[in-house]
Design an enzyme around this catalytic site. Structure first.
Site, mmCIF file in Angstrom:
data_model
loop_
_atom_site.group_PDB
_atom_site.id
_atom_site.type_symbol
_atom_site.label_atom_id
_atom_site.label_comp_id
_atom_site.label_asym_id
_atom_site.label_seq_id
_atom_site.Cartn_x
_atom_site.Cartn_y
_atom_site.Cartn_z
ATOM 1 N N HIS A 164 0.769 -1.354 -0.010
ATOM 2 C CA HIS A 164 -0.035 -0.038 -0.024
ATOM 3 C C HIS A 164 1.056 1.293 -0.035
ATOM 4 C CE1 HIS A 164 -3.423 2.799 0.726
ATOM 5 N NE2 HIS A 164 -2.986 3.290 1.717
ATOM 6 N N ASP A 205 0.879 5.094 -0.321
ATOM 7 C CA ASP A 205 0.349 6.308 -0.523
ATOM 8 C C ASP A 205 1.137 7.465 -0.998
ATOM 9 O OD1 ASP A 205 -1.806 6.024 1.653
ATOM 10 O OD2 ASP A 205 -0.026 5.838 3.000
ATOM 11 N N ASP A 242 -8.151 1.780 2.075
ATOM 12 C CA ASP A 242 -7.755 2.729 3.301
ATOM 13 C C ASP A 242 -8.368 4.094 3.089
ATOM 14 O OD1 ASP A 242 -5.891 3.196 5.189
ATOM 15 O OD2 ASP A 242 -4.378 4.266 4.234
ATOM 16 N N ASP A 281 1.934 -0.967 4.441
ATOM 17 C CA ASP A 281 2.120 0.438 3.903
ATOM 18 C C ASP A 281 3.769 0.099 3.539
ATOM 19 O OD1 ASP A 281 -0.194 1.428 4.739
ATOM 20 O OD2 ASP A 281 0.742 2.641 6.232
ATOM 21 N N HIS A 332 -6.490 9.561 -0.733
ATOM 22 C CA HIS A 332 -6.878 9.731 0.752
ATOM 23 C C HIS A 332 -6.095 10.184 1.837
ATOM 24 C CE1 HIS A 332 -5.025 5.611 0.113
ATOM 25 N NE2 HIS A 332 -4.707 6.023 1.538
#
Length: 447
Positions: free
Chosen positions: A40, A42, A156, A270, A410
């Site tokens: 994941h 970001d 998420d 993450d 997000h």
């Protein structure tokens, strides 16, 4: 919007379709465990988009591709096209050909495939469409239509909007994975085997807004103790049996929350798989042991993509006449415990939210102006095409769209990133507005 009552876990209307058939032999049937390697990533949070790429993501994608190339049994699911495009543009033709081979062999799968994994509370519907379109166009251009995702992956965002199934179903997605729903509701879903359901986003559109939705059982992290980038116990010949049995026992407990004998198990977290070799080598031993003792353990296990999992679920539901409940409404507000409601981000950093909407509007105007100007120049002999560098303008427009899409992440439009990251988002949006206004000014004389 759903309302939670004291001591209960209800949000809006939860409708049930009662199945007239039992799942034959459900207790005796072997559990099929689908291990989903993923990372994941970001596109901005504690670091900027570019910072994360340079320090983490470039290494992740390179190492994952190396691991998949050496073993056809290994698989990986990837979501954010913003990061992937940055990595892809730096690769030589040999690496690109190898990734195309992995995608064709369904070892490397794009899931959701948007430019980002968008927030669902603050992002407007048109920019959600734009950011998915930008990502899918990139996949289509480089890998063809077979690689365009069929499963959405919203693991998420801080709560989930009924707009999501409405849009994603119309986009052609066949399945959706979500995660962050109210903890009381998730507990209720687990108890009643409702962790997979048909999510109907619109009473008007009915089934056209419905999509089979899977709620992750225990976040998107690897099972506790099975993330070897987090100092978990290394797997050896001496402990592999014990560790494998621990995993099967834990996964059987999870499986009780679902209606089929297939279980989706995220293997990542993450920015994981920076040491892809370490992760895969340890899990390889677990997989080998479980499959060698599948009859005794009552389970089999494999690396899989999210698409593999949904294919198995669809097959089981057809064979066993399994019916899923229908859920109507949204999943707001999100709370991960009784005193932690995630609602502040609805209004955090209002200037960034305003700038995002402004940029979206100006970019749309520039797109219209560009399209009209391009068309007009082709049919108007008074226009000198040499005075307008159409390809350069298109690239500027595309960059503006991508910068606006990036902010829908997000941790972007939500305002939950660090201040210097929010500044980077604002800088990108400001440039997008200026670039779009320049395009409009160049189109006005033509029109």
């Amino acid at each position: 919007m759903g309302i939670f009552c004291a001591g209960c876990a209800k949000v809006l209307t939860f409708c049930f379709l009662l199945s007239t058939l039992l799942i034959l032999g459900s207790q005796a049937e072997e559990l099929k465990i689908f291990i989903i390697p993923h990372s994941h990533c970001d596109p901005g949070w504690l670091n900027t988009f570019d910072g994360y790429f340079q320090q983490n993501v470039n290494r992740i994608l390179t190492n994952v591709v190396n691991e998949l190339s050496g073993d056809p049994q290994k698989k990986f699911s990837w979501a954010e096209q913003s990061f992937f495009s940055l990595w892809w543009e730096r690769q030589n033709s040999n690496i690109r050909d190898e990734v195309r081979r992995l995608v064709k062999n369904k070892q490397f799968e794009f899931v959701a495939g948007g430019w980002v994994q968008n927030d669902e509370a603050n992002a407007n519907f048109d920019i959600v469409i734009d950011q998915v379109t930008e990502g899918h166009n990139y996949i289509l251009k480089n890998f063809g239509s077979d690689a365009v995702p069929k499963v959405a992956w919203q693991i998420d965002p801080f709560g989930h909007s009924s707009l999501t199934p409405s849009l994603f179903a119309r986009m052609g997605f066949q399945g959706l994975v979500i995660n962050r729903i109210h903890h009381s509701l998730k507990s209720s879903f687990k108890s009643n085997k409702q962790m997979e359901f048909e999510w109907r986003g619109s009473k008007t559109l009915q089934d056209k807004s419905s999509i089979l939705t899977h709620v992750l059982h225990t976040h998107y992290s690897a099972p506790q103790g099975f993330d070897w980038e987090e100092s978990s116990m290394q797997i050896t010949q001496q402990n592999v049996g014990m560790r494998a049995r621990d995993l099967v026992q834990s996964m059987k407990s999870r499986a009780s929350a679902y209606r089929t004998k297939n279980l989706l198990v995220p293997f990542g977290d993450d920015f994981k798989f920076q040491n892809a070799n370490l992760q895969f080598n340890n899990m390889d031993q677990i997989i080998t042991y479980i499959n060698a003792h599948s009859g005794e353990l009552g389970a089999s296990i494999r690396y899989a993509t999210v698409g593999d999992y949904f294919d198995a679920v669809f097959e089981d539901t057809g064979k066993n006449a399994i019916r899923f409940p229908i859920y109507e409404g949204d999943f707001f507000p999100y709370a991960d415990n009784d005193d932690s409601y995630w609602t502040g981000y609805y209004s955090t950093r209002p200037t960034l939210k305003t700038l995002s909407r402004t940029a979206d509007s100006v970019i749309r105007s520039a797109e219209i102006a560009y399209a009209l100007g391009r068309s007009h120049s082709q049919f108007n002999s008074t226009t000198d095409p040499s005075q307008v560098k159409w390809l350069d303008l298109f690239k500027d427009l595309q960059q503006s769209r991508r910068d606006a899409a990036l902010v829908q992440h997000h941790d972007g439009i939500t305002g939950t990133a660090k201040q210097f990251v929010a500044n980077d988002y604002a800088f990108r949006l400001d440039n997008a507005v200026k670039s779009s206004e320049q395009i409009i000014s160049k189109m006005i004389p033509i029109l």
